[in-house]
Enzyme design. Structure first.
Site, mmCIF file in Angstrom:
data_model
loop_
_atom_site.group_PDB
_atom_site.id
_atom_site.type_symbol
_atom_site.label_atom_id
_atom_site.label_comp_id
_atom_site.label_asym_id
_atom_site.label_seq_id
_atom_site.Cartn_x
_atom_site.Cartn_y
_atom_site.Cartn_z
ATOM 1 C CE LYS A 1 -18.131 23.164 -28.584
ATOM 2 N NZ LYS A 1 -17.304 23.663 -27.453
ATOM 3 C CE LYS B 1 -20.988 21.982 -22.194
ATOM 4 N NZ LYS B 1 -19.723 21.361 -22.571
ATOM 5 C CE LYS C 1 -18.853 29.885 -22.551
ATOM 6 N NZ LYS C 1 -17.695 29.069 -22.248
HETATM 7 P P1 ADP Z 1 -17.683 26.915 -26.047
HETATM 8 O O1 ADP Z 1 -18.215 27.782 -24.948
HETATM 9 O O2 ADP Z 1 -17.673 27.586 -27.372
HETATM 10 O O3 ADP Z 1 -18.354 25.558 -26.043
HETATM 11 P P2 ADP Z 1 -15.568 25.536 -24.785
HETATM 12 O O4 ADP Z 1 -16.422 25.329 -23.600
HETATM 13 O O5 ADP Z 1 -15.214 24.354 -25.640
HETATM 14 O O6 ADP Z 1 -16.175 26.668 -25.716
HETATM 15 O O7 ADP Z 1 -14.261 26.270 -24.294
HETATM 16 C C1 ADP Z 1 -12.955 25.939 -24.641
HETATM 17 C C2 ADP Z 1 -12.053 26.879 -23.896
HETATM 18 O O8 ADP Z 1 -12.261 28.217 -24.349
HETATM 19 C C3 ADP Z 1 -12.295 26.912 -22.390
HETATM 20 O O9 ADP Z 1 -11.045 27.005 -21.736
HETATM 21 C C4 ADP Z 1 -13.103 28.155 -22.160
HETATM 22 O O10 ADP Z 1 -12.872 28.716 -20.892
HETATM 23 C C5 ADP Z 1 -12.605 29.071 -23.273
HETATM 24 N N1 ADP Z 1 -13.686 29.951 -23.730
HETATM 25 C C6 ADP Z 1 -14.786 29.576 -24.407
HETATM 26 N N2 ADP Z 1 -15.562 30.623 -24.679
HETATM 27 C C7 ADP Z 1 -14.941 31.722 -24.171
HETATM 28 C C8 ADP Z 1 -15.240 33.113 -24.156
HETATM 29 N N3 ADP Z 1 -16.337 33.590 -24.723
HETATM 30 N N4 ADP Z 1 -14.375 33.951 -23.545
HETATM 31 C C9 ADP Z 1 -13.252 33.466 -22.972
HETATM 32 N N5 ADP Z 1 -12.913 32.176 -22.966
HETATM 33 C C10 ADP Z 1 -13.732 31.296 -23.553
HETATM 34 NA NA NA Z 2 -18.724 25.490 -23.088
#
Ligand code: ADP
Ligand code: NA
Length: 330
Positions: A200, A114, A197
């Site tokens: 956001k 990050k 993956k």
């Molecule tokens: P982002 O990757 O969009 O920043 P976060 O890190 O805030 O999302 O993730 C919030 C939750 O959602 C976590 O528990 C994470 O493991 C799950 N998560 C985020 N993206 C995915 C994805 N593409 N597939 C499965 N789980 C996800």
């Molecule tokens: Na994340």
């Protein structure tokens, strides 16, 4: 006997959760409400680690909470609250920070990722210490289990290390949490880059399906999803990550098995699959969007519900923090 306790948190994102958040995390929280004493937290303290708009922060938390209620969290069956309303999180994080090694914190790979995205010099100390705050989030509630995706494993390890270290240094205080691996947790990939993956922070909004966006927009993104060479609809995450991702989403949202879908689409093309998946997504999000709008239409009621959640949370967090302060010698 008391049910084991689980804690999980999610950041209040700018507008809406995406399908990865739902299928990888919050969708599973609903089932856990009944088998665990579940604490679910909208982690707004974490949401200010990388710059934010102060005029939007409270509303972001409301939108997050409304979505959590809309997907099925029930404040009668779980404790749903906003992190900043429970000051013990920040207070415990300070104490834990004082038993965390600088090098130990520096090994957290998410910070490296990050902070690189932000340009290393500009990354905040808050972003650096974020896993320590996450440890506080978990340990305050004496959580037995934490549902984690692969991306959060290292942070849970840190929480376990800090719990054990504190217990050794100051006397038994914390439950050492275990990872709760949800079977069949789908890892959802980016529609435009099926090797990454869905996130956001993805570079292209076309790669992310949002729970609260217009379903016609989602359908369009799905129609434009990057698929693979060949035309056969088969599940092969290595050779056909694009089609496999669509099948994963389809299966998870419809409850039909991947094998069943593959059989049903034998002889059909990617276009058919994409068109139908757009429809599946539309049907899936419609009631969630309705309910979310319902909660947001009465913000005073939503805020009251969250205040009640914070009170329930503090009834657990308060005694933990008092024990910590006493053992530390305050
Ligand atoms: P982002 O990757 O969009 O920043 P976060 O890190 O805030 O999302 O993730 C919030 C939750 O959602 C976590 O528990 C994470 O493991 C799950 N998560 C985020 N993206 C995915 C994805 N593409 N597939 C499965 N789980 C996800
Ligand atoms: Na994340």
């Amino acid at each position: 006997p008391a049910r084991p306790r689980v804690l999980s948190g999610i950041q209040p994102t700018a507008d809406s959760f995406h399908l990865g958040n739902y299928l990888g995390a919050v969708g599973h929280w609903v089932a856990l409400q009944d088998t665990y004493d579940a604490f679910y937290c909208v982690v707004d303290l974490h949401a200010i680690t990388a710059g934010h708009d102060p005029r939007m922060l409270a509303q972001r938390s409301r939108v997050a909470a409304a979505q959590l209620l809309a997907v099925g969290l029930d404040p009668e069956r779980c404790t749903l609250f906003v992190q900043s309303q429970v000051p013990e999180h920040a207070q415990l994080a300070w104490v834990l920070g004082c038993i965390t090694g600088f090098g130990e914190a520096g090994r957290m790979t998410q910070f490296k990722d990050k902070s690189q995205r932000q340009g290393n010099e500009r990354a905040s100390v808050g972003l650096f210490t974020y896993p320590i705050l996450q440890a506080a989030d978990i340990l305050l509630y004496q959580a037995d289990a934490v549902p984690v995706g692969e991306d959060q494993r290292q942070h849970l390890e840190l929480s376990r290390d800090l719990a054990q270290r504190f217990n050794t240094l100051f006397g038994p205080t914390f439950t050492v949490p275990e990872a709760h691996i949800v079977k069949d947790t789908a890892k959802i990939t980016d529609l435009q880059d099926p090797t990454a993956k869905m996130s956001k922070s993805s570079s292209s909004p076309a790669g992310i399906v949002l729970l609260l966006e217009d379903a016609a927009r989602s359908a369009k993104k799905i129609r434009s999803a990057v698929t693979d060479t060949g035309q056969e609809i088969v599940f092969d995450a290595q050779q056909k990550p694009g089609v496999s991702n669509l099948l994963t989403i389809y299966s998870a949202l419809s409850g039909r098995s991947i094998d069943d879908l593959v059989a049903a689409y034998a002889g059909k093309g990617y276009g058919d699959l994409k068109k139908d998946l757009g429809e599946v997504v539309r049907e899936f999000v419609a009631p969630i969007q309705d309910r979310t709008r319902g909660y947001l239409a009465d913000p005073a009621q939503l805020d009251r519900l969250l205040v009640t959640g914070a009170q329930k949370a503090r009834a657990v967090a308060g005694p933990t923090l008092r024990a910590v302060y006493e053992r530390v010698g305050f």
